[in-house]
Scaffold this motif. Structure first.
Motif, PDB file in Angstrom:
ATOM      1  N   GLY A 174       8.967   7.887   0.840  1.00  0.00           N
ATOM      2  CA  GLY A 174       7.734   7.999   1.597  1.00  0.00           C
ATOM      3  C   GLY A 174       6.830   6.793   1.454  1.00  0.00           C
ATOM      4  N   PHE A 175       5.922   6.665   2.401  1.00  0.00           N
ATOM      5  CA  PHE A 175       5.004   5.527   2.412  1.00  0.00           C
ATOM      6  C   PHE A 175       4.178   5.443   1.131  1.00  0.00           C
ATOM      7  N   LEU A 176       3.677   6.585   0.651  1.00  0.00           N
ATOM      8  CA  LEU A 176       2.813   6.582  -0.527  1.00  0.00           C
ATOM      9  C   LEU A 176       3.522   6.058  -1.771  1.00  0.00           C
ATOM     10  N   SER A 177       4.835   6.262  -1.840  1.00  0.00           N
ATOM     11  CA  SER A 177       5.571   5.816  -3.026  1.00  0.00           C
ATOM     12  C   SER A 177       5.560   4.298  -3.165  1.00  0.00           C
ATOM     13  N   MET A 178       5.328   3.611  -2.052  1.00  0.00           N
ATOM     14  CA  MET A 178       5.334   2.154  -2.069  1.00  0.00           C
ATOM     15  C   MET A 178       3.941   1.545  -2.231  1.00  0.00           C
ATOM     16  N   VAL A 179       2.907   2.359  -2.173  1.00  0.00           N
ATOM     17  CA  VAL A 179       1.546   1.831  -2.255  1.00  0.00           C
ATOM     18  C   VAL A 179       1.292   1.053  -3.550  1.00  0.00           C
ATOM     19  N   PRO A 180       1.674   1.590  -4.745  1.00  0.00           N
ATOM     20  CA  PRO A 180       1.450   0.816  -5.976  1.00  0.00           C
ATOM     21  C   PRO A 180       2.161  -0.533  -5.965  1.00  0.00           C
ATOM     22  N   VAL A 181       3.384  -0.568  -5.419  1.00  0.00           N
ATOM     23  CA  VAL A 181       4.132  -1.819  -5.372  1.00  0.00           C
ATOM     24  C   VAL A 181       3.471  -2.799  -4.411  1.00  0.00           C
ATOM     25  N   VAL A 182       3.001  -2.286  -3.274  1.00  0.00           N
ATOM     26  CA  VAL A 182       2.310  -3.134  -2.300  1.00  0.00           C
ATOM     27  C   VAL A 182       1.058  -3.748  -2.927  1.00  0.00           C
ATOM     28  N   ILE A 183       0.330  -2.952  -3.704  1.00  0.00           N
ATOM     29  CA  ILE A 183      -0.875  -3.466  -4.377  1.00  0.00           C
ATOM     30  C   ILE A 183      -0.513  -4.565  -5.374  1.00  0.00           C
ATOM     31  N   ILE A 184       0.554  -4.328  -6.132  1.00  0.00           N
ATOM     32  CA  ILE A 184       1.013  -5.325  -7.104  1.00  0.00           C
ATOM     33  C   ILE A 184       1.347  -6.638  -6.415  1.00  0.00           C
ATOM     34  N   ILE A 185       2.101  -6.549  -5.326  1.00  0.00           N
ATOM     35  CA  ILE A 185       2.506  -7.764  -4.610  1.00  0.00           C
ATOM     36  C   ILE A 185       1.309  -8.416  -3.928  1.00  0.00           C
ATOM     37  N   CYS A 186       0.390  -7.600  -3.426  1.00  0.00           N
ATOM     38  CA  CYS A 186      -0.812  -8.104  -2.771  1.00  0.00           C
ATOM     39  C   CYS A 186      -1.629  -8.974  -3.738  1.00  0.00           C
ATOM     40  N   ILE A 187      -1.748  -8.514  -4.982  1.00  0.00           N
ATOM     41  CA  ILE A 187      -2.507  -9.273  -5.979  1.00  0.00           C
ATOM     42  C   ILE A 187      -1.718 -10.504  -6.438  1.00  0.00           C
ATOM     43  N   SER A 188      -0.441 -10.293  -6.750  1.00  0.00           N
ATOM     44  CA  SER A 188       0.363 -11.383  -7.311  1.00  0.00           C
ATOM     45  C   SER A 188       0.568 -12.532  -6.321  1.00  0.00           C
ATOM     46  N   CYS A 189       0.575 -12.212  -5.025  1.00  0.00           N
ATOM     47  CA  CYS A 189       0.778 -13.270  -4.037  1.00  0.00           C
ATOM     48  C   CYS A 189      -0.421 -14.204  -3.924  1.00  0.00           C
ATOM     49  N   THR A 190      -1.574 -13.792  -4.442  1.00  0.00           N
ATOM     50  CA  THR A 190      -2.729 -14.704  -4.441  1.00  0.00           C
ATOM     51  C   THR A 190      -2.528 -15.824  -5.455  1.00  0.00           C
ATOM     52  N   TYR A 191      -1.674 -15.571  -6.453  1.00  0.00           N
ATOM     53  CA  TYR A 191      -1.490 -16.542  -7.530  1.00  0.00           C
ATOM     54  C   TYR A 191      -0.926 -17.868  -7.026  1.00  0.00           C
ATOM     55  N   SER A 192       0.076 -17.796  -6.157  1.00  0.00           N
ATOM     56  CA  SER A 192       0.746 -19.025  -5.719  1.00  0.00           C
ATOM     57  C   SER A 192      -0.243 -19.975  -5.052  1.00  0.00           C
TER      58      SER A 192
END
Length: 435
Positions: A292-310
């Motif tokens: 389900g969509f909700l199961s991916m929300v934590p991962v999306v948040i993680i990637i959303c934050i980590s992608c600012t690093y580059s």
């Protein structure tokens, strides 16, 4: 000095969060504040830093869309009966005692064919993880076996984008690299197989053959039609259709099957796509619940934050000071030791495979001028290490897709046996030369 302090605070935050079982999102937010503060200290304005962070976000947008679609895919495959049918078919072929071995080998075989860890985890990974759970395997080991298998092909396959990336940045021949990759990974692959086989012989697993199929039949119509969404996805991946389109078509076919074959209502289907599948049978819930969509929300948040690093790293030059340190390590130890440590560092802070390869190549060019050796060193470090980082796209996506715990990276033996073997091999070669 300020660069080391900034990275040190981030590393400490990660260690604390992981040791106390606090969400890694907290550590990543601390990291963002550290890197943003470093930029301010260097004289950049807040507006300039936000622009830098935004550039990094653009690289992660596509994968965040794919992640959301994968959440829909894993839910739709559950409610359509795709996973139950394929699992019931697979358990008649796979002995429970050897489920970890087969999880590793089958995912390795598929990833070699299609060249993508993400595509493998979304198909064979989901199926083999479910089989392992049905057999009562340790989720840590099961998830590790699947993750390791997915990265056999992501590293070794000639159709892998990772292999192509390394060939491009090192200006080497792709097929020559692939040949050398198979040679360097042969022993780690065999050792991984033996390890997974040994766990099968040392532990007791549940019998899952006929009784599991009967249990599934109480909740689903067990028809070969249920395999269609998986067949469609594999076919489209083989045809090299855009992954977003491939997943979307597979989801659509699964939704049709859920409505027509399984006779599920529209409201139930939509709820499942959003929040995940919930089995009516408590004994099957451990294996079937999720997606389900909700199961991916934590991962999306993680990637959303980590992608600012580059973007922040590139704009502020935070890791430029690492280059001198890399050359010192190479002189006191060996070139691959320096490359491996660089790959680990860049993977921890860049959070994706592509940037890890590029940064490691840039930082280590002087210590390994041989293009062919550099290509294999990158394959044995920068391609694999990101998969062991729970907040990296390379590790987070497959783990979330198959529903494995973050700790399953510990059981992904192949992924760290390859660099360890290559490290020992280089040390041995250098020792012989000195003698």
């Amino acid at each position: 000095m300020i660069e080391i302090l900034t990275l040190g605070i981030f590393a400490l935050a990660l260690i604390i969060c992981l040791s106390l079982d606090i969400s890694v999102i907290a550590a990543l937010l601390i990291g963002f504040l550290c890197f943003f503060s470093y930029g301010l200290y260097k004289g950049f304005s807040a507006k300039q830093l936000m622009v830098m962070a935004g550039k990094g976000q653009k690289t992660g947008f596509n994968i965040m869309v794919v992640l959301s679609l994968i959440g829909l895919l894993t839910a739709s495959w559950r409610i359509s009966g795709t996973i139950p049918y394929l699992v019931s078919f697979a358990v008649n072929l796979i002995s429970p005692d050897y489920c970890l071995f087969f999880a590793f080998v089958l995912n390795a075989a598929l990833s070699l064919l299609i060249g993508t860890a993400f595509g493998t985890s979304a198909t064979m990974g989901v199926i083999t993880m479910s089989v392992c759970m049905a057999a009562g395997a340790d989720p840590l080991l099961a998830g590790g076996a699947v993750l390791a298998g997915c990265y056999v092909g992501d590293r070794n396959s000639p159709v892998s984008s990772s292999a192509s990336l390394v060939a491009v940045v090192t200006k080497t021949d792709l097929y020559q690299n692939v040949r050398l990759m198979f040679v360097s990974a042969a022993i780690p692959f065999i050792l991984s197989c033996l390890i997974y086989l040994s766990f099968g012989l040392s532990q007791t697993y549940q019998e899952i053959h006929m009784s599991l199929g009967d249990q599934f039949a109480q909740e689903f119509v067990m028809s070969w039609w249920s395999a269609v969404p998986a067949i469609i996805l594999l076919g489209l991946i083989f045809a090299k259709l855009d992954i977003k389109k491939s997943i979307s078509i597979s989801v659509l076919s699964a939704v049709v099957l859920a409505f027509v074959l399984q006779e599920r209502g529209v409201e139930e289907i939509l709820k499942t796509l959003f929040s995940g599948y919930v089995s009516k049978d408590l004994s099957l819930s451990k294996m079937l619940n999720g997606g389900g969509f909700l199961s991916m929300v934590p991962v999306v948040i993680i990637i959303c934050i980590s992608c600012t690093y580059s973007g922040l790293f590139e704009g502020t030059g935070l890791i430029n000071t690492l280059k001198n340190g890399v050359e010192k390590i190479s002189k006191t130890s060996s070139p691959f030791t320096a490359i491996l440590l660089t790959a680990i560092t860049t993977a921890l802070i860049s959070c994706n495979q592509v940037l890890t390869v590029i940064l490691t190549k840039q930082l280590c060019t002087n210590i390994q001028p041989d293009k062919q050796k550099m290509a294999i060193d990158l394959e044995n470090s920068s391609i694999l290490i990101p998969a062991l980082i729970p907040w990296s796209i390379a590790g987070a996506v497959p783990i979330a897709t198959i529903g494995a715990p973050v700790s399953s990276v510990i059981g992904a033996f192949f992924i760290y046996l390859v660099p360890l073997y290559w490290l020992v091999r280089e040390k041995s070669v250098l020792a012989k030369k000195r003698n």
